[in-house]
Design a protein around this motif. Sequence first.
Motif, PDB file in Angstrom:
ATOM      1  N   UNK A 117       0.823  -1.203   0.000  1.00 34.75           N
ATOM      2  CA  UNK A 117       0.000   0.000   0.000  1.00 34.75           C
ATOM      3  C   UNK A 117       0.854   1.249   0.000  1.00 34.75           C
ATOM      4  N   UNK A 118       0.213   2.387   0.243  1.00 32.90           N
ATOM      5  CA  UNK A 118       0.949   3.650   0.311  1.00 32.90           C
ATOM      6  C   UNK A 118       0.193   4.622   1.209  1.00 32.90           C
ATOM      7  N   UNK A 119       0.903   5.654   1.660  1.00 34.20           N
ATOM      8  CA  UNK A 119       0.293   6.680   2.513  1.00 34.20           C
ATOM      9  C   UNK A 119       0.480   8.035   1.872  1.00 34.20           C
ATOM     10  N   UNK A 120      -0.625   8.751   1.686  1.00 28.98           N
ATOM     11  CA  UNK A 120      -0.570  10.160   1.289  1.00 28.98           C
ATOM     12  C   UNK A 120      -1.744  10.875   1.973  1.00 28.98           C
ATOM     13  N   UNK A 121      -2.944  10.828   1.373  1.00 29.45           N
ATOM     14  CA  UNK A 121      -4.110  11.444   2.008  1.00 29.45           C
ATOM     15  C   UNK A 121      -4.797  10.497   2.970  1.00 29.45           C
ATOM     16  N   UNK A 122      -4.426   9.198   2.906  1.00 30.60           N
ATOM     17  CA  UNK A 122      -5.024   8.128   3.698  1.00 30.60           C
ATOM     18  C   UNK A 122      -4.099   6.933   3.548  1.00 30.60           C
ATOM     19  N   UNK A 123      -4.325   5.882   4.327  1.00 30.64           N
ATOM     20  CA  UNK A 123      -3.582   4.638   4.090  1.00 30.64           C
ATOM     21  C   UNK A 123      -4.399   3.786   3.131  1.00 30.64           C
ATOM     22  N   UNK A 124      -3.852   3.594   1.937  1.00 31.32           N
ATOM     23  CA  UNK A 124      -4.589   2.883   0.897  1.00 31.32           C
ATOM     24  C   UNK A 124      -3.780   1.711   0.366  1.00 31.32           C
ATOM     25  N   UNK A 125      -4.484   0.729  -0.175  1.00 27.63           N
ATOM     26  CA  UNK A 125      -3.787  -0.359  -0.850  1.00 27.63           C
ATOM     27  C   UNK A 125      -3.472   0.059  -2.280  1.00 27.63           C
ATOM     28  N   UNK A 126      -2.419  -0.529  -2.830  1.00 25.99           N
ATOM     29  CA  UNK A 126      -2.082  -0.276  -4.231  1.00 25.99           C
ATOM     30  C   UNK A 126      -3.179  -0.848  -5.136  1.00 25.99           C
ATOM     31  N   UNK A 127      -3.110  -0.464  -6.405  1.00 26.65           N
ATOM     32  CA  UNK A 127      -4.100  -0.953  -7.374  1.00 26.65           C
ATOM     33  C   UNK A 127      -4.036  -2.477  -7.496  1.00 26.65           C
ATOM     34  N   UNK A 128      -5.187  -3.071  -7.742  1.00 19.90           N
ATOM     35  CA  UNK A 128      -5.226  -4.525  -7.942  1.00 19.90           C
ATOM     36  C   UNK A 128      -5.976  -5.219  -6.829  1.00 19.90           C
ATOM     37  N   UNK A 129      -5.638  -6.489  -6.578  1.00 23.20           N
ATOM     38  CA  UNK A 129      -6.323  -7.291  -5.562  1.00 23.20           C
ATOM     39  C   UNK A 129      -5.375  -7.739  -4.467  1.00 23.20           C
ATOM     40  N   UNK A 130      -5.809  -7.576  -3.230  1.00 19.86           N
ATOM     41  CA  UNK A 130      -5.065  -8.110  -2.086  1.00 19.86           C
ATOM     42  C   UNK A 130      -5.159  -9.631  -2.047  1.00 19.86           C
ATOM     43  N   UNK A 131      -4.255 -10.255  -1.296  1.00 17.64           N
ATOM     44  CA  UNK A 131      -4.396 -11.712  -1.114  1.00 17.64           C
ATOM     45  C   UNK A 131      -5.534 -12.094  -0.165  1.00 17.64           C
ATOM     46  N   UNK A 132      -6.217 -11.110   0.426  1.00 16.10           N
ATOM     47  CA  UNK A 132      -7.288 -11.452   1.363  1.00 16.10           C
ATOM     48  C   UNK A 132      -8.559 -10.677   1.049  1.00 16.10           C
ATOM     49  N   UNK A 133      -9.687 -11.294   1.356  1.00 20.48           N
ATOM     50  CA  UNK A 133     -10.983 -10.617   1.207  1.00 20.48           C
ATOM     51  C   UNK A 133     -11.890 -11.116   2.332  1.00 20.48           C
ATOM     52  N   UNK A 134     -13.104 -10.584   2.400  1.00 27.00           N
ATOM     53  CA  UNK A 134     -14.032 -11.028   3.434  1.00 27.00           C
ATOM     54  C   UNK A 134     -14.646 -12.374   3.062  1.00 27.00           C
ATOM     55  N   UNK A 135     -14.927 -13.156   4.072  1.00 23.28           N
ATOM     56  CA  UNK A 135     -15.611 -14.430   3.867  1.00 23.28           C
ATOM     57  C   UNK A 135     -16.996 -14.378   4.497  1.00 23.28           C
ATOM     58  N   UNK A 136     -17.591 -13.197   4.479  1.00 20.02           N
ATOM     59  CA  UNK A 136     -18.869 -13.014   5.171  1.00 20.02           C
ATOM     60  C   UNK A 136     -19.860 -12.331   4.239  1.00 20.02           C
ATOM     61  N   UNK A 137     -21.023 -12.908   4.097  1.00 15.94           N
ATOM     62  CA  UNK A 137     -22.117 -12.246   3.400  1.00 15.94           C
ATOM     63  C   UNK A 137     -22.762 -11.290   4.408  1.00 15.94           C
ATOM     64  N   UNK A 138     -22.590  -9.991   4.160  1.00 20.57           N
ATOM     65  CA  UNK A 138     -22.992  -9.004   5.170  1.00 20.57           C
ATOM     66  C   UNK A 138     -24.503  -8.915   5.353  1.00 20.57           C
ATOM     67  N   UNK A 139     -25.276  -9.332   4.367  1.00 21.79           N
ATOM     68  CA  UNK A 139     -26.729  -9.291   4.518  1.00 21.79           C
ATOM     69  C   UNK A 139     -27.218 -10.397   5.432  1.00 21.79           C
ATOM     70  N   UNK A 140     -26.750 -11.617   5.182  1.00 20.27           N
ATOM     71  CA  UNK A 140     -27.227 -12.746   5.988  1.00 20.27           C
ATOM     72  C   UNK A 140     -26.306 -13.034   7.169  1.00 20.27           C
ATOM     73  N   UNK A 141     -25.131 -12.355   7.225  1.00 19.66           N
ATOM     74  CA  UNK A 141     -24.100 -12.631   8.238  1.00 19.66           C
ATOM     75  C   UNK A 141     -23.762 -14.127   8.292  1.00 19.66           C
ATOM     76  N   UNK A 142     -23.635 -14.723   7.113  1.00 16.63           N
ATOM     77  CA  UNK A 142     -23.166 -16.114   7.081  1.00 16.63           C
ATOM     78  C   UNK A 142     -21.853 -16.170   6.312  1.00 16.63           C
ATOM     79  N   UNK A 143     -21.011 -17.162   6.636  1.00 16.51           N
ATOM     80  CA  UNK A 143     -19.766 -17.337   5.875  1.00 16.51           C
ATOM     81  C   UNK A 143     -20.071 -17.713   4.421  1.00 16.51           C
TER      82      UNK A 143
END
Length: 441
Positions: free
Chosen positions: A275-301
Amino acid sequence: MLPAPSRYFTVVAVATFWLGTSALADTTPPIDWTSLPVEEITLFYPGQSSFQWLHSREHPGARMVGRGIACKRCHDDAEQSMGNDIVSGGRLEPDPIEGKNGSLQLAVQAAHDEKNLYLRFRWKTQAERPGVMHNYMRYDGQAWAFYGGPRSAMRVRQGQEPPLYEDRLAIMIDDGDVERFAEQGCWLSCHNGMRDMPGEPAAEAVRSHPYLGEGGLGRDDVRKYLPVSRTDTSISWDKVKSPEDLAKLKERGVFLDLMQWRAARSNPVDMADDGFVLGYRLFDDGNNPFSWNVDRNSMTPQFMFDPEKVGKKSLTVSDIETGPEPAALIREENATRYNPDAEWKEGDVLPGRLLSRVDARGSAADNARVAGKWEDGSWIVTWIRPLDTGHGDDITLKRGNTYTFGFAVHDDNVTTRFHFVSFPVVVGIGKGGDITAVQLN
Ligand code: HEC
């Protein structure tokens, strides 16, 4: 010998098809580490010593800090005593964590060749287990809910839930474009208004902010930023320059590179984030190796462990005490779609994060050869960073130059201010520096 990059990627691409990748990341540098010098850096607990505090009357060094004098001019070799003092509570730590260490010794080794910087780190963890659990979810017989959290969280302090938060090693790099980073390091990026700092704004105030909130970055909290990104003399969280001005600064190279090795969210796939820091702490362009495993509507994995590969579909609460195996869900390795009808029992636990080396992409996936293992109470992390990632949101390291690094370790189930940080450290690629990356033949 290290394979040339093109060959390395071909090998990974072909092998992925058959086997999945994380076991295949070539994280073995062509280095005999025992022959390289070890530099010991002392990281210490900063509490709420924000940029604003350092410039305030409460800090005796404020006037000199305002003139850009280096912290070490007054605080050389004082890291341990400062950390011990702050961590025990008082004006810079209103909410101390009982028994927490005040400082941490980070052993660093460095080498380079024409392609890469090779770093090896070692530090002792305070906990007697590695911090590999993060954002876990527990089934209570009826529904899934997040379980555990950082030691600073009220429900963890009160003993209702266990401390569960990943260990991390963060590296900030400046190539000279960020004014005063060489003298004052990480403190340039740490401000009142950030999470767990004084003057933290309500989520709603951040959401309605034109740059940080819904019309902009879509955030509801404030994270690291640089003084140059603000318009007022107090460097306030909400006085952000226009997106055009920020873009111009970025284009000119005025930003910090910030990379984090994460024991739960990146290490299981042999990566660190980028990532990088300037106006905020942001990730670089593209996809991280991690994402959420939660459906936020049903709160199920969304995924569970694949019983055919792991021998079970989930972990249990008692696994958490001993250290679960495996601790992480990896899409291409041990995961399968969540089955809501799979006879879930109270106390079943699933990671709320999904990892994938295969899905990580672009500049966010530049740190693809980082391996950590925990043994004898210490983490040993080996990190291969290309000198030139080929991406504009990274700092290109050149042989013969020096750079200012800031190191941070989040140890024993903590986040935000509850970490350990270093004063600025000069790293020379081949020559110069507090740490010199030795040239390999
Ligand atoms: C001109 C000298 C000077 C400079 C430069 C300076 N300080 Fe200080 N600082 C002091 C003095 C004096 C104190 C009070 C005595 C003490 O606690 O060490 C202090 C206290 C602190 C404390 C509180 C320590 C404690 O035990 O509670 C922190 C944290 C701190 N300084 C951080 C920094 C950082 C970070 C920088 C660089 C951005 C910096 N200082 C630059 C002189 C200085």
